[in-house]
Write an enzyme that holds these catalytic residues in place. Structure first.
Site, PDB file in Angstrom:
ATOM      1  N   SER A  99     -66.540 111.049  39.038  1.00  0.00           N
ATOM      2  CA  SER A  99     -67.142 110.040  39.904  1.00  0.00           C
ATOM      3  C   SER A  99     -68.645 109.896  39.664  1.00  0.00           C
ATOM      4  CB  SER A  99     -66.882 110.391  41.370  1.00  0.00           C
ATOM      5  OG  SER A  99     -65.494 110.497  41.613  1.00  0.00           O
TER       6      SER A  99
HETATM    7  N1  SAM Z   1     -63.522 114.987  41.780  1.00  0.00           N
HETATM    8  C1  SAM Z   1     -63.359 114.623  40.399  1.00  0.00           C
HETATM    9  C2  SAM Z   1     -64.538 114.960  39.566  1.00  0.00           C
HETATM   10  O1  SAM Z   1     -65.583 115.325  40.099  1.00  0.00           O
HETATM   11  O2  SAM Z   1     -64.402 114.877  38.347  1.00  0.00           O
HETATM   12  C3  SAM Z   1     -63.011 113.183  40.233  1.00  0.00           C
HETATM   13  C4  SAM Z   1     -61.554 113.044  40.253  1.00  0.00           C
HETATM   14  S1  SAM Z   1     -60.816 111.518  39.694  1.00  0.00           S
HETATM   15  C5  SAM Z   1     -61.765 110.232  40.389  1.00  0.00           C
HETATM   16  C6  SAM Z   1     -59.337 111.613  40.731  1.00  0.00           C
HETATM   17  C7  SAM Z   1     -58.373 112.702  40.333  1.00  0.00           C
HETATM   18  O3  SAM Z   1     -57.312 112.745  41.303  1.00  0.00           O
HETATM   19  C8  SAM Z   1     -57.693 112.477  38.991  1.00  0.00           C
HETATM   20  O4  SAM Z   1     -57.921 113.591  38.174  1.00  0.00           O
HETATM   21  C9  SAM Z   1     -56.211 112.338  39.349  1.00  0.00           C
HETATM   22  O5  SAM Z   1     -55.344 112.868  38.370  1.00  0.00           O
HETATM   23  C10 SAM Z   1     -56.139 113.117  40.631  1.00  0.00           C
HETATM   24  N2  SAM Z   1     -55.001 112.811  41.504  1.00  0.00           N
HETATM   25  C11 SAM Z   1     -54.442 111.603  41.792  1.00  0.00           C
HETATM   26  N3  SAM Z   1     -53.433 111.747  42.669  1.00  0.00           N
HETATM   27  C12 SAM Z   1     -53.355 113.077  42.964  1.00  0.00           C
HETATM   28  C13 SAM Z   1     -52.526 113.859  43.816  1.00  0.00           C
HETATM   29  N4  SAM Z   1     -51.551 113.325  44.578  1.00  0.00           N
HETATM   30  N5  SAM Z   1     -52.730 115.190  43.870  1.00  0.00           N
HETATM   31  C14 SAM Z   1     -53.704 115.776  43.115  1.00  0.00           C
HETATM   32  N6  SAM Z   1     -54.522 115.093  42.294  1.00  0.00           N
HETATM   33  C15 SAM Z   1     -54.359 113.755  42.218  1.00  0.00           C
END
Ligand code: SAM
Length: 218
Positions: free
Chosen positions: A60
């Site tokens: 992000s």
């Molecule tokens: N916090 C992260 C960072 O600092 O890099 C950004 C994460 S990215 C915007 C969102 C993440 O949520 C992705 O890696 C995606 O695979 C994960 N994701 C989506 N749905 C999910 C779920 N139900 N459970 C766990 N992770 C999930």
């Protein structure tokens, strides 16, 4: 070089936009953001935008990380759940502010990469989990704070249930193209919800998020 870039990032993108929690600002000065992106993106690591981390996912924008972290009102004794480990950057920021972070990621390749970086950086107060974080983490709760870093069609009910009284849940809620950064506070008699700024996140995919999109070929 990176330290001065991070100081500039905090001043111009984060403090200038109104983030005032000194502990949050310090954490963002300390955590080496460039370590959470691949080698060829390192020179862009401190730019004012999200970056690709592979598998269709993103790290992000720095300001959004700061805003969500501040909205959680993290305190040193808190136990926090993060849904969507991604690169592990937000996890590392939280780990500097609270006593323990559980973080759930659904994509094994990302969880593995995040685990490696956090280990290299000597971050020990984090437990990474593989699975559907939209259901929360029954065994480890209740939590003082829950941070969802993916966009959800609604506030996932299990996450509300896993909040301690006084605890805060921060989650982007909306359709696939636009969400509102939403904060839910658990009070003794129920829940108080308020909306924040607009944002755009990759989708939360899971039982209490979006259905995984099929390719159309199967
Ligand atoms: N916090 C992260 C960072 O600092 O890099 C950004 C994460 S990215 C915007 C969102 C993440 O949520 C992705 O890696 C995606 O695979 C994960 N994701 C989506 N749905 C999910 C779920 N139900 N459970 C766990 N992770 C999930």
């Amino acid at each position: 070089v990176e330290r001065s870039e991070r100081d500039a990032m905090v001043e111009t993108q984060i403090r200038a936009r109104g983030i005032r929690d000194g502990r949050v600002l310090d954490a963002m000065r300390e955590v080496p953001r460039h370590r959470f992106v691949s080698q060829h993106l390192r020179t862009q690591a401190h730019q004012d935008r999200p970056l690709s981390i592979g598998m269709g996912q993103t790290i992000s924008q720095p300001y959004i990380v700061a805003l969500m972290t501040e909205a959680l009102r993290p305190q040193a004794a808190h136990r926090v759940l993060e849904v969507g480990t991604g690169s592990g950057y937000q996890t590392a920021v939280l780990a500097r502010l609270v006593s323990h972070v559980d973080s759930v990621e659904r994509i094994p390749e990302l969880a593995d990469a995040a685990r490696r970086v956090l280990q290299e950086l000597g971050v020990t107060n984090v437990t990474l989990h593989l699975g559907d974080g939209s259901c929360g983490l029954q065994t480890a709760g209740p939590f003082d704070g829950i941070l969802v870093t993916a966009g959800s069609p609604e506030v996932p009910r299990p996450l509300m249930e896993q909040l301690r009284v006084g605890g805060r849940l921060v989650v982007p809620v909306g359709d696939a193209f636009h969400q509102t950064l939403t904060t839910v506070v658990r009070e003794p008699t129920g829940f108080r919800t308020h909306g924040g700024i607009g944002c755009v996140f990759v989708p939360l995919i899971g039982a209490h998020g979006w259905e995984e999109r099929k390719t159309g070929y199967e």
